[in-house]
Design a protein around this motif. Structure first.
Motif, PDB file in Angstrom:
ATOM      1  N   VAL A   1     -12.642   2.217   2.085  1.00 25.05           N
ATOM      2  CA  VAL A   1     -11.522   1.831   1.206  1.00 25.05           C
ATOM      3  C   VAL A   1     -11.777   2.330  -0.205  1.00 25.05           C
ATOM      4  N   TYR A   2     -13.035   2.202  -0.652  1.00 29.28           N
ATOM      5  CA  TYR A   2     -13.402   2.671  -1.994  1.00 29.28           C
ATOM      6  C   TYR A   2     -13.212   4.177  -2.120  1.00 29.28           C
TER       7      TYR A   2
ATOM      8  N   SER B   1       0.868   3.743  -3.205  1.00 28.43           N
ATOM      9  CA  SER B   1       0.356   5.099  -2.994  1.00 28.43           C
ATOM     10  C   SER B   1       1.423   6.146  -3.285  1.00 28.43           C
TER      11      SER B   1
ATOM     12  N   HIS C   1      -4.739   1.788   7.162  1.00 28.56           N
ATOM     13  CA  HIS C   1      -5.548   0.746   6.535  1.00 28.56           C
ATOM     14  C   HIS C   1      -5.122  -0.650   7.002  1.00 28.56           C
TER      15      HIS C   1
ATOM     16  N   GLU D   1     -15.398  -1.255   3.695  1.00 30.45           N
ATOM     17  CA  GLU D   1     -15.152  -1.406   2.255  1.00 30.45           C
ATOM     18  C   GLU D   1     -15.506  -0.113   1.523  1.00 30.45           C
TER      19      GLU D   1
ATOM     20  N   GLY E   1      -9.546   5.015  -2.109  1.00 31.86           N
ATOM     21  CA  GLY E   1      -8.952   4.643  -3.392  1.00 31.86           C
ATOM     22  C   GLY E   1      -9.283   5.634  -4.486  1.00 31.86           C
TER      23      GLY E   1
ATOM     24  N   TYR F   1      -9.258  -0.749  -7.416  1.00 33.77           N
ATOM     25  CA  TYR F   1      -9.741   0.032  -6.280  1.00 33.77           C
ATOM     26  C   TYR F   1     -10.899   0.979  -6.582  1.00 33.77           C
TER      27      TYR F   1
ATOM     28  N   ASP G   1      -8.652 -10.363 -10.816  1.00 31.59           N
ATOM     29  CA  ASP G   1      -7.885  -9.620  -9.813  1.00 31.59           C
ATOM     30  C   ASP G   1      -6.438 -10.095  -9.759  1.00 31.59           C
TER      31      ASP G   1
ATOM     32  N   SER H   1     -17.015  -3.831  -6.292  1.00 29.18           N
ATOM     33  CA  SER H   1     -16.603  -5.211  -6.016  1.00 29.18           C
ATOM     34  C   SER H   1     -17.440  -6.229  -6.785  1.00 29.18           C
TER      35      SER H   1
ATOM     36  N   LEU I   1       0.822  -1.207   0.000  1.00 26.59           N
ATOM     37  CA  LEU I   1       0.000   0.000   0.000  1.00 26.59           C
ATOM     38  C   LEU I   1       0.856   1.257   0.000  1.00 26.59           C
TER      39      LEU I   1
ATOM     40  N   GLU J   1      -3.799  -8.229   0.333  1.00 27.32           N
ATOM     41  CA  GLU J   1      -4.391  -6.924   0.055  1.00 27.32           C
ATOM     42  C   GLU J   1      -5.699  -6.808   0.811  1.00 27.32           C
TER      43      GLU J   1
END
Length: 316
Positions: A199-200, A109, A159, A196, A203, A259, A271, A263, A105, A180
């Motif tokens: 996270v979205y 990033s 995270h 989630e 991202g 990302y 993936d 999903s 990560l 991940e």
């Protein structure tokens, strides 16, 4: 559902991609070759830019950072995947999984932010050449690079800590190339939908804001290049920008798929293919894309190889 003890003494199983392929030995050999290429090409680029004083300008200092990130990124994933296949041992400890996640990560990033800054560097060099050393002074360069590493590190640690605090179910199999967030959350026995979503959102923010800066920079560059009187100047500017845009396309294409897409549009096989692309293929190709058509890098490489690796001996 019964929970297994997700503590520092627990192990996960990284299923990966090698055993599930039609020709695992061939795929393992290909991955090994790509990793060797990534180590060699990024290592040479790091050496050349560090040793040759003519390349000590912001553009190449940023490229050195990119090569360092690519070298570290692929090293976080590839040796583990290859050794797991050779030794037939796919386990990874709880702490090892957390470390791999945090490093991946952080490096991903940082590269995301660095690519945006590299686009800004090209914008200043082409659109404001007389003020280049004002807007891209060594101090500004170091400050932005350091900020990228710090922001990426804080995000990665946050995270990772939050992801690893969830309880995990009896199934310890992570059906992914590496540890991940999203593949690991599938093993959780509690509702992770709110996390989630976070996270979205993270991202999208981390990807679309830098990507917007890149698009804006290259739009302004295009207008400037089209008004250049010299065809040679146009060609040089476009070649330099094309290399960066190719790298940007590969990185952001893969990252957007992982990302930004919902999903519901993901499946394990896709993936894993995308993961191989941005952790193994892209780090091997980036230094070649930047250097093959760059006369300054090729010239510096020849000088360094001639000076340190292939010295000429006078005839007696």
């Amino acid at each position: 559902m019964e929970l297994w003890n997700s503590t520092l003494g627990s192990d996960f199983i990284l299923v990966g991609i090698l055993d599930g392929s039609g020709s695992p030995e061939l795929l393992c050999a290909t991955v090994t070759v790509l990793y060797t290429l990534a180590l060699t090409s990024n290592g040479l680029l790091l050496l050349v830019i560090t040793v040759d004083a003519r390349l000590h300008v912001p553009m190449y200092l940023l490229l050195r950072q990119l090569s360092l990130i690519d070298l570290l990124f692929t090293s976080v994933v590839t040796p583990k995947a290859v050794m797991d296949f050779i030794l037939r041992d796919k386990t990874i400890s709880f702490g090892g999984c957390a470390l791999q996640m945090a490093l991946a990560l952080m490096l991903g990033s940082t590269e995301d932010l660095l690519l945006a800054f590299m686009a800004y560097d090209r914008y200043v060099a082409i659109c404001h050449p007389l003020n280049y050393m004002i807007f891209m002074s060594p101090r500004i360069c170091c400050l932005v690079v350091a900020t990228s590493w710090i922001l990426a590190s804080l995000t990665a640690v946050g995270h990772t800590v939050y992801t690893m605090h969830f309880p995990f179910c009896m199934s310890q199999e992570i059906r992914h190339l590496l540890c991940e967030i999203l593949p690991l959350l599938k093993l959780s026995c509690v509702d992770t939908s709110q996390y989630e979503l976070l996270v979205y959102v993270t991202g999208v923010t981390f990807l679309l804001l830098p990507l917007s800066a890149i698009v804006t920079s290259y739009t302004l560059i295009l207008f400037t290049v089209l008004h250049m009187p010299s065809n040679e100047g146009k060609k040089k500017a476009l070649v330099t920008c094309l290399s960066h845009l190719t790298v940007v396309g590969m990185f952001y294409g893969a990252a957007t798929f992982m990302y930004v897409l919902p999903s519901s549009l993901h499946n394990t096989k896709q993936d894993n293919i995308i993961s191989v692309f941005y952790t193994i293929v892209t780090p091997a190709l980036n230094p070649l894309i930047y250097s093959l058509r760059n006369k300054e890098v090729i010239g510096a490489l020849r000088r360094v190889l001639g000076r340190y690796i292939l010295p000429t001996h006078p005839t007696i």
